[in-house]
Design a protein around this motif. Sequence first.
Motif, PDB file in Angstrom:
ATOM      1  N   PHE A  63      29.211  40.235  66.294  1.00 53.90           N
ATOM      2  CA  PHE A  63      30.448  39.551  65.384  1.00 53.90           C
ATOM      3  C   PHE A  63      30.876  38.308  65.704  1.00 53.90           C
ATOM      4  O   PHE A  63      30.893  38.122  67.152  1.00 53.90           O
ATOM      5  CB  PHE A  63      31.704  40.567  65.508  1.00 53.90           C
ATOM      6  CG  PHE A  63      31.533  41.979  65.089  1.00 53.90           C
ATOM      7  CD1 PHE A  63      31.926  42.303  63.866  1.00 53.90           C
ATOM      8  CD2 PHE A  63      31.008  43.052  65.735  1.00 53.90           C
ATOM      9  CE1 PHE A  63      31.726  43.654  63.222  1.00 53.90           C
ATOM     10  CE2 PHE A  63      30.862  44.290  65.298  1.00 53.90           C
ATOM     11  CZ  PHE A  63      31.227  44.529  63.982  1.00 53.90           C
ATOM     12  N   SER A  64      31.171  37.377  65.214  1.00 52.12           N
ATOM     13  CA  SER A  64      31.702  36.065  65.379  1.00 52.12           C
ATOM     14  C   SER A  64      32.788  35.631  64.252  1.00 52.12           C
ATOM     15  O   SER A  64      32.066  35.402  63.014  1.00 52.12           O
ATOM     16  CB  SER A  64      30.390  34.897  65.558  1.00 52.12           C
ATOM     17  OG  SER A  64      30.788  33.679  65.996  1.00 52.12           O
ATOM     18  N   GLY A  65      33.882  35.139  64.691  1.00 53.41           N
ATOM     19  CA  GLY A  65      34.724  34.906  63.775  1.00 53.41           C
ATOM     20  C   GLY A  65      35.021  35.980  62.614  1.00 53.41           C
ATOM     21  O   GLY A  65      35.107  36.929  62.954  1.00 53.41           O
ATOM     22  N   ASP A  66      34.931  35.343  61.380  1.00 61.10           N
ATOM     23  CA  ASP A  66      35.336  36.537  60.467  1.00 61.10           C
ATOM     24  C   ASP A  66      33.934  37.321  59.599  1.00 61.10           C
ATOM     25  O   ASP A  66      33.831  37.733  58.679  1.00 61.10           O
ATOM     26  CB  ASP A  66      36.145  36.076  59.220  1.00 61.10           C
ATOM     27  CG  ASP A  66      35.494  34.595  58.475  1.00 61.10           C
ATOM     28  OD1 ASP A  66      34.300  34.253  58.901  1.00 61.10           O
ATOM     29  OD2 ASP A  66      35.982  34.315  57.728  1.00 61.10           O
ATOM     30  N   GLN A  67      32.878  36.843  60.659  1.00 63.75           N
ATOM     31  CA  GLN A  67      31.275  37.266  60.041  1.00 63.75           C
ATOM     32  C   GLN A  67      30.784  38.318  60.800  1.00 63.75           C
ATOM     33  O   GLN A  67      31.138  38.312  62.305  1.00 63.75           O
ATOM     34  CB  GLN A  67      30.694  35.957  59.461  1.00 63.75           C
ATOM     35  CG  GLN A  67      31.175  35.392  58.647  1.00 63.75           C
ATOM     36  CD  GLN A  67      30.280  34.100  58.304  1.00 63.75           C
ATOM     37  OE1 GLN A  67      29.136  33.940  58.643  1.00 63.75           O
ATOM     38  NE2 GLN A  67      30.572  33.348  57.319  1.00 63.75           N
ATOM     39  N   TYR A  68      29.919  38.716  60.629  1.00 62.19           N
ATOM     40  CA  TYR A  68      28.845  39.680  61.408  1.00 62.19           C
ATOM     41  C   TYR A  68      27.386  39.577  60.806  1.00 62.19           C
ATOM     42  O   TYR A  68      27.346  39.427  59.897  1.00 62.19           O
ATOM     43  CB  TYR A  68      29.282  41.140  61.569  1.00 62.19           C
ATOM     44  CG  TYR A  68      29.036  42.047  60.444  1.00 62.19           C
ATOM     45  CD1 TYR A  68      27.841  42.810  60.509  1.00 62.19           C
ATOM     46  CD2 TYR A  68      29.710  41.900  59.150  1.00 62.19           C
ATOM     47  CE1 TYR A  68      27.659  43.505  59.448  1.00 62.19           C
ATOM     48  CE2 TYR A  68      29.324  42.801  58.143  1.00 62.19           C
ATOM     49  CZ  TYR A  68      28.143  43.609  58.104  1.00 62.19           C
ATOM     50  OH  TYR A  68      27.679  44.170  57.139  1.00 62.19           O
ATOM     51  N   ALA A  69      26.517  39.926  61.973  1.00 66.11           N
ATOM     52  CA  ALA A  69      25.108  40.010  61.580  1.00 66.11           C
ATOM     53  C   ALA A  69      24.516  41.074  62.194  1.00 66.11           C
ATOM     54  O   ALA A  69      24.952  41.735  63.119  1.00 66.11           O
ATOM     55  CB  ALA A  69      24.488  38.712  61.812  1.00 66.11           C
ATOM     56  N   VAL A  70      23.299  41.568  61.755  1.00 62.95           N
ATOM     57  CA  VAL A  70      22.777  42.606  62.374  1.00 62.95           C
ATOM     58  C   VAL A  70      21.204  42.071  63.051  1.00 62.95           C
ATOM     59  O   VAL A  70      20.506  41.175  62.284  1.00 62.95           O
ATOM     60  CB  VAL A  70      22.325  43.629  61.475  1.00 62.95           C
ATOM     61  CG1 VAL A  70      21.640  44.951  62.248  1.00 62.95           C
ATOM     62  CG2 VAL A  70      23.392  44.176  60.749  1.00 62.95           C
ATOM     63  N   ILE A  71      21.305  42.469  64.300  1.00 62.63           N
ATOM     64  CA  ILE A  71      19.766  41.917  65.130  1.00 62.63           C
ATOM     65  C   ILE A  71      19.144  43.116  65.673  1.00 62.63           C
ATOM     66  O   ILE A  71      19.752  44.280  65.763  1.00 62.63           O
ATOM     67  CB  ILE A  71      20.397  40.763  65.985  1.00 62.63           C
ATOM     68  CG1 ILE A  71      20.924  41.715  67.507  1.00 62.63           C
ATOM     69  CG2 ILE A  71      21.286  39.455  65.550  1.00 62.63           C
ATOM     70  CD1 ILE A  71      21.175  40.672  68.599  1.00 62.63           C
ATOM     71  N   THR A  73      28.943  31.287  69.019  1.00 61.87           N
ATOM     72  CA  THR A  73      29.738  32.113  70.116  1.00 61.87           C
ATOM     73  C   THR A  73      29.551  33.621  69.760  1.00 61.87           C
ATOM     74  O   THR A  73      29.227  33.870  68.337  1.00 61.87           O
ATOM     75  CB  THR A  73      31.065  31.632  70.250  1.00 61.87           C
ATOM     76  OG1 THR A  73      31.799  31.800  68.963  1.00 61.87           O
ATOM     77  CG2 THR A  73      31.236  30.310  70.751  1.00 61.87           C
ATOM     78  N   VAL A  74      29.886  34.458  70.470  1.00 62.74           N
ATOM     79  CA  VAL A  74      29.834  35.915  70.109  1.00 62.74           C
ATOM     80  C   VAL A  74      31.125  36.387  70.407  1.00 62.74           C
ATOM     81  O   VAL A  74      31.800  36.318  71.766  1.00 62.74           O
ATOM     82  CB  VAL A  74      28.736  36.551  70.857  1.00 62.74           C
ATOM     83  CG1 VAL A  74      28.910  38.153  70.608  1.00 62.74           C
ATOM     84  CG2 VAL A  74      27.434  35.894  70.423  1.00 62.74           C
ATOM     85  N   ASP A  75      31.937  37.277  69.800  1.00 66.10           N
ATOM     86  CA  ASP A  75      33.111  37.899  69.860  1.00 66.10           C
ATOM     87  C   ASP A  75      32.808  39.315  70.276  1.00 66.10           C
ATOM     88  O   ASP A  75      33.710  39.853  71.146  1.00 66.10           O
ATOM     89  CB  ASP A  75      34.077  37.786  68.551  1.00 66.10           C
ATOM     90  CG  ASP A  75      34.410  36.602  68.095  1.00 66.10           C
ATOM     91  OD1 ASP A  75      34.623  35.677  68.965  1.00 66.10           O
ATOM     92  OD2 ASP A  75      34.429  36.353  66.805  1.00 66.10           O
TER      93      ASP A  75
END
Length: 219
Positions: A183-191, A166-168
């Motif tokens: 951002f998703s939950g307590d994490q993030y990524a770069v796309i 999912t995506v927040d």
Amino acid sequence: MVDAAYRIPGKNEYYIFAGRNYGRVRFTSNSHENSLVAGPTLIRKGWNTMSKVDFGRVDTVVPVPGTENQLYVFFGGRYIKIKLDNYDDSFVTDGVHHIESGWKSLVQAGFDTVDAAVLVPGTKNEIYFFRGLNYVRVDNATDKMARTVTPIKDGWPSIAKAGFDTVDAIVPSLNHEGHFYVFSGDQYAVIALDHNKEDTLVAASKLISDGWKSMDKWV
């Protein structure tokens, strides 16, 4: 967790919304270093428009396509359309509106609420909306689906590779054109997302507290 994020036009800053609070985060030019320059502050105290319509939290903030400093703000099954002028907010259209009456495309998609949204690169009017495990592409000008509802894992290989179901929140990077923070939950990524709607994972997922020091202890 980050509930919503908005890149402030013309500034190296974001508004970050988490729970009942928000803060203003500034990035150093051409750097990943960031600092909290305002907040955290209660949303009801810092946003005149949201206070008036009783938005104590925020689910999604996304620019209005083709406009300057206008944005949609979603909370639950409702949304408002506001303008941001040098950190001061005002209504573009008066009061609060319901998704079921204002967004036929989202109703058709089965989205009674919205988790996240981002403008579609290379288009004038389109927005990606995320809800649960799915997403949809909507034409804001016609209020019609530009593409049918699709599972995130099928339509966004970069997000799936990051390990997110999912995506927040999703927001453009300040320092790299075509890059986005997810951002998703307590994490993030770069796309990376190009004008051909092709996405790739640029940086693997990591804890928000590790990459965004400005959010430590309040997000």
